[in-house]
Design a protein around this motif. Structure first.
Motif, short mmCIF file in Angstrom:
data_model
loop_
_atom_site.label_atom_id
_atom_site.label_comp_id
_atom_site.label_asym_id
_atom_site.label_seq_id
_atom_site.Cartn_x
_atom_site.Cartn_y
_atom_site.Cartn_z
N PHE A 1 33.76 36.66 43.12
CA PHE A 1 34.45 36.77 41.84
C PHE A 1 35.40 35.61 41.62
CE2 PHE A 1 33.14 41.19 42.17
CZ PHE A 1 32.81 41.47 40.85
N PHE A 2 35.53 35.25 40.34
CA PHE A 2 36.48 34.24 39.91
C PHE A 2 37.33 34.86 38.81
CE2 PHE A 2 33.52 31.56 41.97
CZ PHE A 2 34.15 30.35 42.24
N PHE A 3 38.62 34.51 38.78
CA PHE A 3 39.47 34.86 37.66
C PHE A 3 39.29 33.76 36.64
CE2 PHE A 3 43.49 34.17 35.42
CZ PHE A 3 43.64 35.40 34.83
N ARG A 4 39.18 34.11 35.37
CA ARG A 4 39.04 33.07 34.35
C ARG A 4 40.01 33.34 33.21
NH1 ARG A 4 33.03 33.89 31.86
NH2 ARG A 4 33.30 35.97 31.04
N LEU A 5 40.48 32.24 32.65
CA LEU A 5 41.46 32.29 31.60
C LEU A 5 41.06 31.31 30.53
CD1 LEU A 5 44.34 33.29 30.70
CD2 LEU A 5 45.22 31.29 31.89
N ARG A 6 40.95 31.78 29.29
CA ARG A 6 40.59 30.90 28.19
C ARG A 6 41.79 30.06 27.82
NH1 ARG A 6 40.75 30.06 23.02
NH2 ARG A 6 42.07 31.81 22.46
N VAL A 7 41.57 28.77 27.62
CA VAL A 7 42.62 27.85 27.22
C VAL A 7 42.67 27.83 25.70
CG1 VAL A 7 43.35 25.42 27.24
CG2 VAL A 7 42.29 26.43 29.27
N PRO A 8 43.87 28.00 25.11
CA PRO A 8 43.98 27.94 23.65
C PRO A 8 43.47 26.59 23.13
CG PRO A 8 46.00 28.79 24.60
CD PRO A 8 45.15 28.32 25.73
N LEU B 1 39.84 28.02 32.39
CA LEU B 1 40.31 27.76 33.75
C LEU B 1 39.74 28.83 34.65
CD1 LEU B 1 44.03 27.05 32.88
CD2 LEU B 1 42.23 25.37 33.28
N LYS B 2 39.32 28.46 35.85
CA LYS B 2 38.76 29.42 36.79
C LYS B 2 39.40 29.22 38.15
CE LYS B 2 34.53 28.18 35.50
NZ LYS B 2 33.09 28.05 35.50
N LYS B 3 39.58 30.32 38.86
CA LYS B 3 40.13 30.29 40.20
C LYS B 3 39.40 31.33 41.04
CE LYS B 3 43.32 29.20 43.25
NZ LYS B 3 43.47 27.91 43.84
N ALA B 4 38.93 30.93 42.21
CA ALA B 4 38.23 31.86 43.10
C ALA B 4 39.19 32.93 43.60
CB ALA B 4 37.64 31.10 44.28
N ILE B 5 38.72 34.17 43.60
CA ILE B 5 39.51 35.28 44.13
C ILE B 5 39.16 35.50 45.60
CG2 ILE B 5 40.06 37.72 43.85
CD1 ILE B 5 39.52 37.45 40.93
N ARG B 6 38.05 34.95 46.04
CA ARG B 6 37.61 34.98 47.44
C ARG B 6 37.24 36.38 47.91
NH1 ARG B 6 41.62 30.53 50.13
NH2 ARG B 6 41.03 28.89 48.69
N THR B 7 36.48 37.08 47.06
CA THR B 7 35.92 38.36 47.46
C THR B 7 34.66 38.62 46.64
OG1 THR B 7 36.33 40.73 47.76
CG2 THR B 7 37.29 39.72 45.82
N THR C 1 36.02 46.14 43.30
CA THR C 1 37.26 46.91 43.29
C THR C 1 38.42 46.07 43.80
OG1 THR C 1 35.99 48.91 43.67
CG2 THR C 1 38.35 49.03 44.09
N LEU C 2 38.20 45.34 44.88
CA LEU C 2 39.24 44.48 45.43
C LEU C 2 39.61 43.37 44.46
CD1 LEU C 2 41.09 43.76 47.76
CD2 LEU C 2 39.19 42.49 48.78
N ALA C 3 38.63 42.78 43.81
CA ALA C 3 38.89 41.71 42.83
C ALA C 3 39.73 42.24 41.68
CB ALA C 3 37.58 41.14 42.30
N GLU C 4 39.38 43.40 41.14
CA GLU C 4 40.15 43.98 40.04
C GLU C 4 41.56 44.32 40.48
OE1 GLU C 4 37.93 47.28 38.50
OE2 GLU C 4 36.54 45.97 37.42
N ARG C 5 41.70 44.85 41.70
CA ARG C 5 43.03 45.19 42.21
C ARG C 5 43.89 43.94 42.38
NH1 ARG C 5 42.42 47.41 47.53
NH2 ARG C 5 41.15 48.94 46.48
#
Length: 67
Positions: A17-24, A36-42, A46-50
Motif C-alpha cells: 500500500f501507498f498513501f497518496r495525496l492529490r496536489v492542488p 504525492l505518494k509515500k510507501a506505507i510498507r505493508t 487493515t494495518l495500512a488503514e490503521r
C-alpha cells in the motif's frame, strides 16, 4: 459478495500500500507533480488503514516531497 476497494487515499500495488495525496492545481507547477505518494510498507489492508488514520491521514510531514 461484497468486493473491497481501498479508500481513495490508499493505493494498492504489487509492492504493498501507498498513501497518496492529490496536489492542488495551483501548486502542481511548483511541485512538479499532480499526486504525492509515500510507501506505507505493508500489504495488510487493515494495518495500512490503521497507520493512515492513527496519524491523521498520514500527516503531510511523512511526505518528504521537498527534499
Amino acid at each position: 459478495m461484497y468486493k473491497y476497494s481501498p479508500p481513495a487515499y490508499l493505493l494498492l500495488t504489487p509492492k504493498g500500500f501507498f498513501f497518496r495525496l492529490r496536489v492542488p492545481r495551483q501548486l502542481q507547477g511548483k511541485i512538479g507533480k499532480g499526486e504525492l505518494k509515500k510507501a506505507i510498507r505493508t500489504i495488510d489492508r487493515t494495518l495500512a488503514e490503521r497507520q493512515v488514520t492513527e496519524t491523521g491521514e498520514y500527516s503531510i510531514y511523512h511526505l518528504s516531497f521537498f527534499g
